[in-house]
Design an enzyme around this catalytic site. Structure first.
Site, PDB file in Angstrom:
ATOM      1  N   LYS A  71      43.634   2.789 -15.735  1.00  0.00           N
ATOM      2  CA  LYS A  71      42.203   2.741 -16.058  1.00  0.00           C
ATOM      3  C   LYS A  71      41.346   2.089 -14.956  1.00  0.00           C
ATOM      4  O   LYS A  71      40.171   2.422 -14.815  1.00  0.00           O
ATOM      5  CB  LYS A  71      41.990   1.990 -17.375  1.00  0.00           C
ATOM      6  CG  LYS A  71      42.252   2.819 -18.619  1.00  0.00           C
ATOM      7  CD  LYS A  71      41.881   1.996 -19.833  1.00  0.00           C
ATOM      8  CE  LYS A  71      41.969   2.784 -21.111  1.00  0.00           C
ATOM      9  NZ  LYS A  71      41.508   2.009 -22.269  1.00  0.00           N
ATOM     10  N   GLY A 131      39.513 -12.715 -26.203  1.00  0.00           N
ATOM     11  CA  GLY A 131      40.200 -11.887 -25.214  1.00  0.00           C
ATOM     12  C   GLY A 131      39.245 -11.439 -24.120  1.00  0.00           C
ATOM     13  O   GLY A 131      38.030 -11.300 -24.362  1.00  0.00           O
ATOM     14  N   ALA A 132      39.807 -11.253 -22.913  1.00  0.00           N
ATOM     15  CA  ALA A 132      38.961 -10.858 -21.775  1.00  0.00           C
ATOM     16  C   ALA A 132      39.648  -9.766 -20.952  1.00  0.00           C
ATOM     17  O   ALA A 132      39.445  -9.667 -19.747  1.00  0.00           O
ATOM     18  CB  ALA A 132      38.662 -12.083 -20.908  1.00  0.00           C
ATOM     19  N   GLY A 134      40.910  -5.478 -20.574  1.00  0.00           N
ATOM     20  CA  GLY A 134      40.160  -4.240 -20.351  1.00  0.00           C
ATOM     21  C   GLY A 134      39.246  -3.880 -21.512  1.00  0.00           C
ATOM     22  O   GLY A 134      38.072  -3.530 -21.307  1.00  0.00           O
ATOM     23  N   ASN A 155      39.506 -16.954 -24.043  1.00  0.00           N
ATOM     24  CA  ASN A 155      40.654 -16.221 -23.487  1.00  0.00           C
ATOM     25  C   ASN A 155      41.771 -17.178 -23.127  1.00  0.00           C
ATOM     26  O   ASN A 155      41.531 -18.322 -22.789  1.00  0.00           O
ATOM     27  CB  ASN A 155      40.232 -15.430 -22.240  1.00  0.00           C
ATOM     28  CG  ASN A 155      41.240 -14.354 -21.886  1.00  0.00           C
ATOM     29  OD1 ASN A 155      41.694 -13.614 -22.769  1.00  0.00           O
ATOM     30  ND2 ASN A 155      41.619 -14.239 -20.624  1.00  0.00           N
ATOM     31  N   LYS A 160      40.850 -16.061 -15.502  1.00  0.00           N
ATOM     32  CA  LYS A 160      40.542 -14.613 -15.460  1.00  0.00           C
ATOM     33  C   LYS A 160      39.151 -14.360 -16.038  1.00  0.00           C
ATOM     34  O   LYS A 160      38.348 -13.612 -15.478  1.00  0.00           O
ATOM     35  CB  LYS A 160      41.573 -13.845 -16.294  1.00  0.00           C
ATOM     36  CG  LYS A 160      42.641 -13.180 -15.471  1.00  0.00           C
ATOM     37  CD  LYS A 160      43.256 -12.039 -16.276  1.00  0.00           C
ATOM     38  CE  LYS A 160      44.692 -12.337 -16.632  1.00  0.00           C
ATOM     39  NZ  LYS A 160      45.238 -11.385 -17.605  1.00  0.00           N
ATOM     40  N   TYR A 223      44.368  -1.346 -34.629  1.00  0.00           N
ATOM     41  CA  TYR A 223      44.336  -0.515 -35.848  1.00  0.00           C
ATOM     42  C   TYR A 223      45.737  -0.292 -36.401  1.00  0.00           C
ATOM     43  O   TYR A 223      45.925   0.436 -37.368  1.00  0.00           O
ATOM     44  CB  TYR A 223      43.631   0.831 -35.573  1.00  0.00           C
ATOM     45  CG  TYR A 223      44.102   1.484 -34.307  1.00  0.00           C
ATOM     46  CD1 TYR A 223      45.246   2.273 -34.275  1.00  0.00           C
ATOM     47  CD2 TYR A 223      43.405   1.274 -33.118  1.00  0.00           C
ATOM     48  CE1 TYR A 223      45.688   2.836 -33.095  1.00  0.00           C
ATOM     49  CE2 TYR A 223      43.842   1.829 -31.930  1.00  0.00           C
ATOM     50  CZ  TYR A 223      44.980   2.604 -31.923  1.00  0.00           C
ATOM     51  OH  TYR A 223      45.421   3.154 -30.745  1.00  0.00           O
TER      52      TYR A 223
HETATM   53  P1  NAP Z   1      44.742  -5.961 -21.818  1.00  0.00           P
HETATM   54  O1  NAP Z   1      43.785  -5.555 -20.757  1.00  0.00           O
HETATM   55  O2  NAP Z   1      46.187  -6.052 -21.514  1.00  0.00           O
HETATM   56  O3  NAP Z   1      44.229  -7.410 -22.383  1.00  0.00           O
HETATM   57  C1  NAP Z   1      44.980  -8.099 -23.330  1.00  0.00           C
HETATM   58  C2  NAP Z   1      44.209  -9.311 -23.824  1.00  0.00           C
HETATM   59  O4  NAP Z   1      45.033  -9.977 -24.808  1.00  0.00           O
HETATM   60  C3  NAP Z   1      43.931 -10.358 -22.741  1.00  0.00           C
HETATM   61  O5  NAP Z   1      42.753 -11.049 -23.042  1.00  0.00           O
HETATM   62  C4  NAP Z   1      45.150 -11.269 -22.882  1.00  0.00           C
HETATM   63  O6  NAP Z   1      44.918 -12.571 -22.403  1.00  0.00           O
HETATM   64  C5  NAP Z   1      45.290 -11.314 -24.381  1.00  0.00           C
HETATM   65  N1  NAP Z   1      46.632 -11.712 -24.800  1.00  0.00           N
HETATM   66  C6  NAP Z   1      47.778 -10.993 -24.706  1.00  0.00           C
HETATM   67  N2  NAP Z   1      48.819 -11.696 -25.214  1.00  0.00           N
HETATM   68  C7  NAP Z   1      48.296 -12.883 -25.629  1.00  0.00           C
HETATM   69  C8  NAP Z   1      48.869 -14.035 -26.255  1.00  0.00           C
HETATM   70  N3  NAP Z   1      50.177 -14.106 -26.547  1.00  0.00           N
HETATM   71  N4  NAP Z   1      48.057 -15.069 -26.574  1.00  0.00           N
HETATM   72  C9  NAP Z   1      46.730 -15.008 -26.289  1.00  0.00           C
HETATM   73  N5  NAP Z   1      46.126 -13.947 -25.705  1.00  0.00           N
HETATM   74  C10 NAP Z   1      46.910 -12.894 -25.367  1.00  0.00           C
HETATM   75  O7  NAP Z   1      44.658  -5.008 -23.081  1.00  0.00           O
HETATM   76  P2  NAP Z   1      43.352  -4.207 -23.605  1.00  0.00           P
HETATM   77  O8  NAP Z   1      43.345  -2.845 -23.046  1.00  0.00           O
HETATM   78  O9  NAP Z   1      42.176  -5.088 -23.406  1.00  0.00           O
HETATM   79  O10 NAP Z   1      43.705  -4.045 -25.173  1.00  0.00           O
HETATM   80  C11 NAP Z   1      43.629  -5.154 -26.058  1.00  0.00           C
HETATM   81  C12 NAP Z   1      43.855  -4.684 -27.487  1.00  0.00           C
HETATM   82  O11 NAP Z   1      42.800  -3.824 -27.883  1.00  0.00           O
HETATM   83  C13 NAP Z   1      45.151  -3.900 -27.678  1.00  0.00           C
HETATM   84  O12 NAP Z   1      45.745  -4.298 -28.892  1.00  0.00           O
HETATM   85  C14 NAP Z   1      44.699  -2.461 -27.761  1.00  0.00           C
HETATM   86  O13 NAP Z   1      45.549  -1.695 -28.585  1.00  0.00           O
HETATM   87  C15 NAP Z   1      43.320  -2.620 -28.415  1.00  0.00           C
HETATM   88  N6  NAP Z   1      42.409  -1.522 -28.046  1.00  0.00           N
HETATM   89  C16 NAP Z   1      41.895  -0.777 -29.048  1.00  0.00           C
HETATM   90  C17 NAP Z   1      41.012   0.252 -28.756  1.00  0.00           C
HETATM   91  C18 NAP Z   1      40.439   1.076 -29.867  1.00  0.00           C
HETATM   92  O14 NAP Z   1      39.953   2.174 -29.593  1.00  0.00           O
HETATM   93  N7  NAP Z   1      40.442   0.587 -31.086  1.00  0.00           N
HETATM   94  C19 NAP Z   1      40.650   0.512 -27.421  1.00  0.00           C
HETATM   95  C20 NAP Z   1      41.191  -0.289 -26.399  1.00  0.00           C
HETATM   96  C21 NAP Z   1      42.087  -1.315 -26.737  1.00  0.00           C
HETATM   97  P3  NAP Z   1      45.199 -12.960 -20.840  1.00  0.00           P
HETATM   98  O15 NAP Z   1      43.970 -12.547 -20.082  1.00  0.00           O
HETATM   99  O16 NAP Z   1      45.409 -14.407 -20.875  1.00  0.00           O
HETATM  100  O17 NAP Z   1      46.427 -12.189 -20.419  1.00  0.00           O
END
Ligand code: NAP
Length: 278
Positions: A71, A131-132, A134, A155, A160, A223
């Protein structure tokens, strides 16, 4: 589905892609709307991204969605970039134009359409974002666009969050443990971490009951499961909670509307949602 010499090809590139729900969503829309389009998964490794996009163009592919891990890196490969995708720093949709593809981000528009559907009014309201990553970038872009008064961004990796959002005067960055520094009021809270996603659905990024007293409306982008621990806790404290299924649907619909250059009618949206959540 009838495939003939004029069928337009769409797809999703990522690694992995076999689990993606996008092919069934887009093929459902094409069939319902009578568009001569087919949508397929394309597994593409990071080192093959550039060649895959050039090859897709040569093969006449009309459009593609882009998922993990491409992405951000795909920004280097586009011929044009939509302003929102540029600000968010991520592209999830490529639409064929002369000479290549134009990159868009429909996660942010999908999130806005979900808020609209669920009548969550953000204008002039304070919001907490957990969270911060993508998805949070797309969410924060949308929240700013629709006029959130201020954003408290929590976050795990504070550095970050500081790097990406530290200069924004309406965004205050905190560690999760410091949630008590958020002034006492009622907030909209958007859960954008991956904590709580199946199979680790018993987890929640904040467990303090007092935190949930602050939340009037909670949206979890997760979801799967349909009700996360975060949502359950919001509800137990009297708030309203939504999962991210509508956002998932609307980001796909927004992408389809770009691919097919048409609007998807409301009654088809409801049928599509039923497919997702029978
Ligand atoms: P990403 O870029 O990998 O970001 C993950 C986020 O979660 C970061 O802020 C990360 O913190 C945090 N995190 C991961 N493990 C953690 C832990 N053990 N404790 C605390 N914080 C933690 O992923 P993303 O693309 O943003 O996606 C995030 C979520 O949104 C996923 O579950 C995804 O399925 C969902 N999502 C849903 C949709 C939808 O259409 N509904 C669209 C996009 C994403 P750090 O920065 O510290 O690593």
């Amino acid at each position: 589905m009838k495939i003939d010499g004029n069928t337009g090809v769409l797809g999703i590139i990522g690694d992995p892609v076999a689990h993606s729900g996008s092919p069934s969503l887009h093929n459902f829309l094409a069939e319902k709307l009578g568009d001569n389009l087919v949508y397929v998964p394309f597994p593409v490794k990071p080192q093959g991204l550039s060649a895959a996009i050039q090859g897709a163009y040569r093969l006449g592919i009309r459009g593609m969605n882009v998922t993990v891990p491409h992405k951000q890196t795909v920004l280097e490969e586009v011929t044009e970039l939509d302003d929102a995708a540029l600000t968010i720093g991520a592209v999830n949709t490529l639409v064929r134009i002369r000479g290549g593809y134009k990159g868009y981000n429909t996660d942010y528009s999908g999130f806005m359409r979900q808020l609209d559907h669920d009548s969550v009014i953000v204008y002039d309201k304070p919001v907490i974002v957990l969270g911060a990553g993508g998805a949070a970038h797309a969410v924060i872009y949308a929240l700013e666009k629709i006029g959130a008064s201020e954003i408290y961004l929590l976050n795990r990796s504070r550095d970050k969050a500081e790097k990406d959002f530290g200069k924004r005067k309406n965004i205050r960055i905190l560690d999760f443990e410091d949630w008590e520094k958020i002034p006492k009021a009622k907030y909209i809270c958007i859960q954008c971490t991956s904590v709580g996603l199946a199979p680790r659905e018993k987890e929640c990024v904040i467990r303090d009951e007092g935190f949930f007293e602050l939340i009037q409306t909670g949206v979890d982008l997760i979801y799967d499961p349909r009700e996360t621990v975060f949502m359950k806790k919001v509800r137990e404290h009297g708030g309203q909670a939504y999962n991210g299924l509508r956002m998932l649907m609307y980001q796909a619909v927004s992408a389809y509307e770009l691919f097919a250059d048409r609007e998807v009618p409301e009654e088809v949206l409801e049928e599509l949602y039923e497919q997702l959540d029978p």
